[in-house]
Design a protein around this motif. Sequence first.
Motif, PDB file in Angstrom:
ATOM      1  N   THR A 220       8.392  -0.354   0.477  1.00 27.40           N
ATOM      2  CA  THR A 220       8.915  -0.954   1.709  1.00 27.40           C
ATOM      3  C   THR A 220       9.254   0.117   2.736  1.00 27.40           C
ATOM      4  OG1 THR A 220       9.793  -2.837   0.471  1.00 27.40           O
ATOM      5  CG2 THR A 220      10.721  -2.447   2.651  1.00 27.40           C
ATOM      6  N   LEU A 221       9.884   1.188   2.310  1.00 31.83           N
ATOM      7  CA  LEU A 221      10.189   2.280   3.236  1.00 31.83           C
ATOM      8  C   LEU A 221       8.908   2.865   3.833  1.00 31.83           C
ATOM      9  CD1 LEU A 221      13.009   4.085   1.225  1.00 31.83           C
ATOM     10  CD2 LEU A 221      13.298   2.800   3.353  1.00 31.83           C
ATOM     11  N   LEU A 222       7.893   3.053   2.989  1.00 31.34           N
ATOM     12  CA  LEU A 222       6.621   3.579   3.493  1.00 31.34           C
ATOM     13  C   LEU A 222       5.983   2.622   4.494  1.00 31.34           C
ATOM     14  CD1 LEU A 222       5.188   5.100   0.207  1.00 31.34           C
ATOM     15  CD2 LEU A 222       5.688   6.362   2.311  1.00 31.34           C
TER      16      LEU A 222
ATOM     17  N   SER B 255       7.592  10.910  -3.789  1.00 33.46           N
ATOM     18  CA  SER B 255       7.877  12.171  -3.109  1.00 33.46           C
ATOM     19  C   SER B 255       6.721  13.150  -3.230  1.00 33.46           C
ATOM     20  CB  SER B 255       9.152  12.779  -3.681  1.00 33.46           C
ATOM     21  OG  SER B 255       9.454  14.020  -3.071  1.00 33.46           O
ATOM     22  N   ARG B 256       6.097  13.196  -4.387  1.00 36.44           N
ATOM     23  CA  ARG B 256       5.011  14.162  -4.606  1.00 36.44           C
ATOM     24  C   ARG B 256       3.695  13.728  -3.982  1.00 36.44           C
ATOM     25  NH1 ARG B 256       5.025  15.958 -10.838  1.00 36.44           N
ATOM     26  NH2 ARG B 256       3.264  17.183 -10.070  1.00 36.44           N
ATOM     27  N   PHE B 257       3.393  12.443  -4.033  1.00 33.67           N
ATOM     28  CA  PHE B 257       2.069  11.977  -3.623  1.00 33.67           C
ATOM     29  C   PHE B 257       2.102  11.112  -2.357  1.00 33.67           C
ATOM     30  CE2 PHE B 257       1.820  11.964  -8.461  1.00 33.67           C
ATOM     31  CZ  PHE B 257       1.317  13.255  -8.528  1.00 33.67           C
ATOM     32  N   GLY B 258       3.297  10.805  -1.850  1.00 36.61           N
ATOM     33  CA  GLY B 258       3.415   9.904  -0.711  1.00 36.61           C
ATOM     34  C   GLY B 258       3.665  10.609   0.603  1.00 36.61           C
TER      35      GLY B 258
ATOM     36  N   LEU C  63      -6.207  10.189  -1.277  1.00 41.18           N
ATOM     37  CA  LEU C  63      -5.674   8.869  -0.959  1.00 41.18           C
ATOM     38  C   LEU C  63      -4.891   8.370  -2.171  1.00 41.18           C
ATOM     39  CD1 LEU C  63      -5.639   6.262   0.871  1.00 41.18           C
ATOM     40  CD2 LEU C  63      -7.701   5.553  -0.374  1.00 41.18           C
ATOM     41  N   THR C  64      -3.643   7.941  -1.950  1.00 41.08           N
ATOM     42  CA  THR C  64      -2.819   7.454  -3.052  1.00 41.08           C
ATOM     43  C   THR C  64      -2.392   6.018  -2.790  1.00 41.08           C
ATOM     44  OG1 THR C  64      -1.971   9.668  -3.534  1.00 41.08           O
ATOM     45  CG2 THR C  64      -0.724   7.808  -4.407  1.00 41.08           C
TER      46      THR C  64
END
Length: 505
Positions: free
Chosen positions: A336-338, A380-383, A421-422
């Motif tokens: 949701t934050l993204l 955090s790592r992939f976003g 792309l994640t």
Amino acid sequence: MSTHTAKLYLDPAFTLAQVDPRLYGSFIEHLGRAVYGGIYEPEHPTADDMGFRRDVMELVQALQVPIVRYPGGNFVSGYHWEDGVGPVAERKRRLDLAWRSTEPNWVGTNEFAAWCQRVGAEVMMAVNLGTRGIDAARNLVEYCNHPSGSYWSDLRIAHGVREPHRIKVWCLGNEMDGPWQIGHKTADEYGRLAAETAKAMKWVDPSIELVACGSSNAHMPTFPQWEATVLEHTYDHVEYLSLHTYYGNRDGDTPNFLAQSLDMDQFIRTVVATCDYVKAKKRSKKTMYLSFDEWNVWFHSNEADKKVTPWSVAPPLLEDVYTFEDALLVGCMLITLLKHADRVKIACLAQLVNVIAPIMTENGGPAWRQTIYYPFLHASRFGRGTVLHTPVQSPVYDTKTFTDVPYLEATAVWREEDDELTVFAVNRHLTDPLRLTADVRGFAGYQVKEHIVLVHDDLKATNTKDHPDNVVPRAGGDARVEGGELTATLPKASWNVIRLARASR
């Protein structure tokens, strides 16, 4: 058991926004064992030269947290920052009315700034607008950020810190709409004070960014009029408006609990609309951004907290032991934050260690990862990159609170410079897998690099000191790309991270 199908639409031409790394921030308050026994324990076997636990630092560093809010929270509304600087042996012990604890002030501004530097994070400093105001706030900015040659900057140097901390982001108080807050104010009272404090702070250091207090949650009786009134006063002086929310599965209704991220989504939309209303009313060209600087699951520890002896130092408060289903909702909240990365630029998982936290410790003993650690770690790592517009077609369900809840909660982040792309995806269905398909013809040459799955047969499963790896992610999901289509099976009740990259030529 049946398999349902959901579809994502992914196209590099349709982008939402660049992710601000500060979306993966967190929060340390002088509350419970967050500081003492959490990040700081001089007698611990792993303690460094300043008394910070290295085992905790390593777990924080793995999360790549870019910014940490400090020192509160409710605590800040009664805090005298001067108590936490200078020789530790001379610091005052104070009664903290917010959490009915005794604060020894062993850790203060300089120590926390040093800890943040060691874990690779910036400080997000909160000032006391409950019992204090303009003078204390502007003096703290001078102490932290002015190079030298003034009373407060020279005092910092006398305290052994020659270089200024250069703290960029500052919170103008905390939850001032809440009657539980020391120095609770009306929207007009707070708005006027926040605006005048902001002016003075920026006169000391024009480079800082400021966060005004929004509503403590979307169910406050003054929401969203509070936001409108506060912004009438502060719009020209601040860069962000705060949001806070916590969710809990108090009645054991998991389908309804996993849908709570829809409430978070509506909360954000309402605050954005209110900000834009004030922007239009003021004929402003400035866009107000959001700082969702408290968010998490919080309810497990409520009863235990009632039994804690008051006025003790670092009592075990708010020590929620998180379940697997909590991790699923945290995953939905991250998505949701993204999805609102165009307006939410800062967010702080509240909190970081021991207090409603992804990391737990035992005093003198080990530190371990709670279930919610993993979706936050993955995001955090992939976003980091560009969030895509990701329309979803999914079967839906209804609950006592929500209608048309999609079984699939998903979004995608594209790192164009790395050709990666994640896809982050939660299957909310508690009994059936979900077949995911996505048209990825716009990402020609991309193949699945990894499909990480967090799943467990027991929704109430936890990680503990004795069983720290009970709920852990695994690789080996079945995602693949063929003929320009991504397909994957999302197990029932699961958090999924599907990483694609351009195949090497």
